[in-house]
Design an enzyme around this catalytic site. Structure first.
Site, PDB file in Angstrom:
ATOM      1  N   ASP A 113     -15.103 -50.907 -11.574  1.00 16.61           N
ATOM      2  CA  ASP A 113     -15.159 -52.316 -11.921  1.00 16.61           C
ATOM      3  C   ASP A 113     -14.609 -53.140 -10.751  1.00 16.61           C
ATOM      4  O   ASP A 113     -13.607 -52.761 -10.138  1.00 16.61           O
ATOM      5  CB  ASP A 113     -14.300 -52.529 -13.178  1.00 16.61           C
ATOM      6  CG  ASP A 113     -14.406 -53.927 -13.728  1.00 16.61           C
ATOM      7  OD1 ASP A 113     -15.497 -54.306 -14.171  1.00 16.61           O
ATOM      8  OD2 ASP A 113     -13.377 -54.644 -13.729  1.00 16.61           O
TER       9      ASP A 113
ATOM     10  N   GLU B 186     -19.124 -52.272  -8.673  1.00 22.48           N
ATOM     11  CA  GLU B 186     -19.495 -53.671  -8.477  1.00 22.48           C
ATOM     12  C   GLU B 186     -19.011 -54.084  -7.093  1.00 22.48           C
ATOM     13  O   GLU B 186     -17.801 -54.168  -6.872  1.00 22.48           O
ATOM     14  CB  GLU B 186     -18.830 -54.548  -9.537  1.00 22.48           C
ATOM     15  CG  GLU B 186     -19.326 -54.308 -10.942  1.00 22.48           C
ATOM     16  CD  GLU B 186     -18.673 -55.270 -11.929  1.00 22.48           C
ATOM     17  OE1 GLU B 186     -19.405 -55.925 -12.675  1.00 22.48           O
ATOM     18  OE2 GLU B 186     -17.436 -55.364 -11.964  1.00 22.48           O
TER      19      GLU B 186
END
Ligand code: CA
Length: 672
Positions: A354, A383
């Site tokens: 993340d 990400e």
């Protein structure tokens, strides 16, 4: 302890360097110079159990004193023992509790700047009591399901061979129509033979039928927001609020109060998926913690694990109140050791980071390397952005734009995502697949996996201006995930006045672009049966009636499901869609010259990547008008046409002037 955090991941925000703030870490609270902290990377941190007793070793370089408190239960009872810890090497403190201590619980507390801080289970609790407030001493070998020693995930030669299915435990099984007994639990994925009321497969059988190779489970470590003492209240959370990084979440177990249960049940889930030939990717969120001053990091080594601003406040690149400091050695080692632990103890097959750009490129490279040493089939993606600015200089961030500096790491392509369906932040915005012109070049960036290609003009890219991926193994292609409007809702909001059939057609085209593109395809659970989330774009704590998958939709939208099935089958059967180098793509993927908007046509040539097909012609028409295209004369098999697809062929064609129906893909193949 309960803090509602707005999860703002997947925001490709502009990033700005503020290199001047790099000295902030040394300035935090004036007297604490974290750069001088000795670090400790032994594998005996916090708890090891030997026949002689329980051995504790806490890393806390600036503590003035440290204690271990021993409890008979995970909550509520008073401490039966308080052990004073002795200062040891490399910033650690040690204590031993002799005898057999299985079944007991413990916490640490330290004296810092003259004050005793709150108790903490530490940062390395591998077993915890309810709500993760106390760590537990258990015999880990008792948590292994039968056959665990032989358990193995699927072999992955190249990440591009993987088909990713992102899912939330509760979304997937909590609806009454799932037919699953252990609704919302790890064990849901161990149940075979479950069906919807019409007898169509749900649960793990559904995944097998769909054909995905890996599930990507939303955060499954112990998170903070769901009160495990009150599960009947049906709280929901995505879980981007980490509490204990190295123990499973209790609300997904059948008994959060028993420390071994959540561990055993998560392993049973992994084993069941592995036995079905499906790998398990875990979503990991080391970039921030649910709490700041009261986090386990802060209560063991105050300040050290975080980045700060010049004024000493937490910097906040996560948009969740703080950001961790992977550029500090003990934090870097922590991330690496933690994913290694999940890979070794739980047989996890991949990791999704993340807000990965909060971490530095060196840490991410080390993460990938350490995991490959355990198991070469493990892969890592994340990400490649932050949700706010960071003191970490832009060139050191694990950004999408820096992915080529990181061996073994892939990033999500927001290029293909926004270009195909319209921009994520503007609900009404349309994309290539929904008739908006001007996205063609960006879709092409997606098709070539963001690698350098002589026919792709990156200066016309909407989100990226250069070929950031040295190889297609560095890119995850998608049009929808847990964040933002899921594809179904995005289509509803951006296609006012459309019928459901129109929107299903657009979804088919959008996913056909993703699944035929170079790189690794990724989808969000339930899209294959056209479920929606009632237009809620940030459903991180929405109730089940928003998030749960209604499995009766599998009956209603069975054609849609079959389309996804065939699309996945096509990709898996044909290595031409899964080339492994930029050079191969540049050589074997050739775009045709087209002049009309919302039209892309290309060929995969030369039996690319060992494909049985000499040439595959792929044509996308995102406009609401039929288009004429010229295809070389030959003996073609028609694979996809007018919103239908069959991996083995729908029929044949002699080529020549062909019609591509509105909002659809035409895919043809020939063996010579
Ligand atoms: Ca929890």
């Amino acid at each position: 302890m309960l803090v509602n955090l707005i999860h703002t991941a997947a925001r490709a925000l502009p990033v700005v360097a503020i290199g001047a703030a790099m000295s902030a870490s040394a300035a935090i609270n004036g007297k604490h110079d974290f750069s001088k902290y000795p670090t400790y990377n032994g594998n005996d941190l916090e708890l090891t159990v030997t026949p002689e007793g329980a051995n504790f070793r806490l890393w806390s370089p600036e503590a003035q004193a440290a204690q271990v408190l021993i409890y008979p239960t995970g909550r509520g009872s008073v401490a039966t023992d308080t052990l004073d810890m002795t200062k040891a090497e490399s910033g650690t403190w040690r204590a031993t509790l002799p005898g057999d201590n299985y079944g007991k619980f413990y916490t640490f507390r330290i004296k810092f700047d003259g004050e005793w801080l709150k108790e903490t289970p530490g940062v390395w609790a591998k077993a915890v009591g309810v709500n993760g407030d106390r760590a537990a001493i258990i015999d880990m070998t008792t948590t292994n399901p039968a056959g665990w020693a032989e358990d193995k995930g699927p072999e992955v030669k190249a990440i591009n061979d993987v088909v990713l299915y992102e899912m939330h435990h509760r979304d997937f099984s909590v609806h009454p129509s799932s037919g699953v007994a252990n609704k919302g639990k790890f064990l849901a994925l161990t149940e075979h033979g479950t069906t919807n009321p019409d007898g169509l497969a749900t649960g793990i059988d559904h995944l097998k039928e769909l054909g995905v190779t890996h599930v990507h489970i939303l955060p499954s470590y112990d998170y903070n927001s769901v009160d495990e003492t009150n599960l009947p209240s049906n709280q929901y959370n995505w879980g981007y609020d980490p509490w204990n990084y190295n123990a499973p979440e209790g609300s997904y177990s059948t008994n959060p109060s028993d420390p071994a249960t959540r561990i055993r049940e998560m392993k049973e889930m992994v084993k069941a998926l592995h036995d079905a030939g499906i790998g398990v990717v875990m979503d990991v969120v080391y970039n921030h913690t649910a709490l700041g001053d009261d986090s386990n990091f802060s209560l063991t080594a105050p300040g050290y694990y975080y980045r700060h601003r010049e004024d000493g406040s937490y910097s906040d690149a996560s948009g969740c109140g703080n950001e961790t400091a992977s550029d500090r050695q003990q934090m870097r080692d922590y991330i690496i050791n933690s994913v290694k632990y999940w890979a070794e103890e739980y047989h996890i097959d991949g990791f999704r980071f993340d807000l990965m750009a909060i971490h530095d490129t060196e840490t991410m490279t080390d993460v990938a390397k350490a995991l490959k040493e355990i198991n070469p089939s493990i892969f890592v993606y994340g990400e490649g952005w932050t949700a706010g600015d960071s003191p970490l200089p832009v060139e050191r961030r694990a950004l999408k734009e820096n992915v080529s500096k990181m061996e073994g790491i892939a990033v999500f392509s927001d290029d293909i995502r926004d270009a195909v369906k319209g921009h994520y932040s503007d609900a009404a915005d349309r994309g290539f697949a929904t008739g908006k012109p001007g996205n063609e070049e960006t879709v092409k960036i997606g098709i070539v996996g963001a690698t350098a290609h002589p026919q792709v003009n990156y200066s016309k890219g909407n989100n990226s201006k250069f070929a950031y991926a040295e190889s297609p193994s560095m890119v995850i292609n998608y049009v929808s995930c847990h964040d933002d409007l899921m594809l179904t809702d995005k289509l509803a909001k951006s296609m006012p006045g459309s019928t459901e059939a129109d929107r299903q057609r657009a979804a088919r085209l959008a996913q056909t672009i993703v699944f035929t593109s170079q790189g690794t395809p990724f989808m969000w659970c339930g899209e294959e049966i056209f479920r929606d989330k009632k237009g809620v774009h940030n459903s991180y704590k929405s109730p089940d009636d928003i998030n749960a998958i209604d499995w009766t939709l599998k009956t209603k939208n069975h054609d849609q499901f079959e389309y996804y099935q065939e699309l996945i089958k096509l990709r898996k059967a044909h290595p031409a869609f899964r080339m492994t180098t930029a050079e191969e793509i540049a050589k074997n993927l050739k775009f045709d010259t087209v002049t009309e908007p919302n039209l892309i046509s290309y060929s995969l040539l030369n039996n690319a990547n060992g494909d049985q097909w000499k040439e595959i012609k792929v044509i996308f028409n995102g406009s609401d008008e039929a288009r004429q295209v010229k295809v070389a004369k030959g003996n073609w098999i028609v694979i996809a046409e007018d919103g239908r697809i069959n991996a083995e062929g729908l029929g044949t064609s002699k080529g020549g002037k062909l019609t591509v129906a509105p909002v659809s893909a035409l895919i043809l193949a020939r063996e010579k």
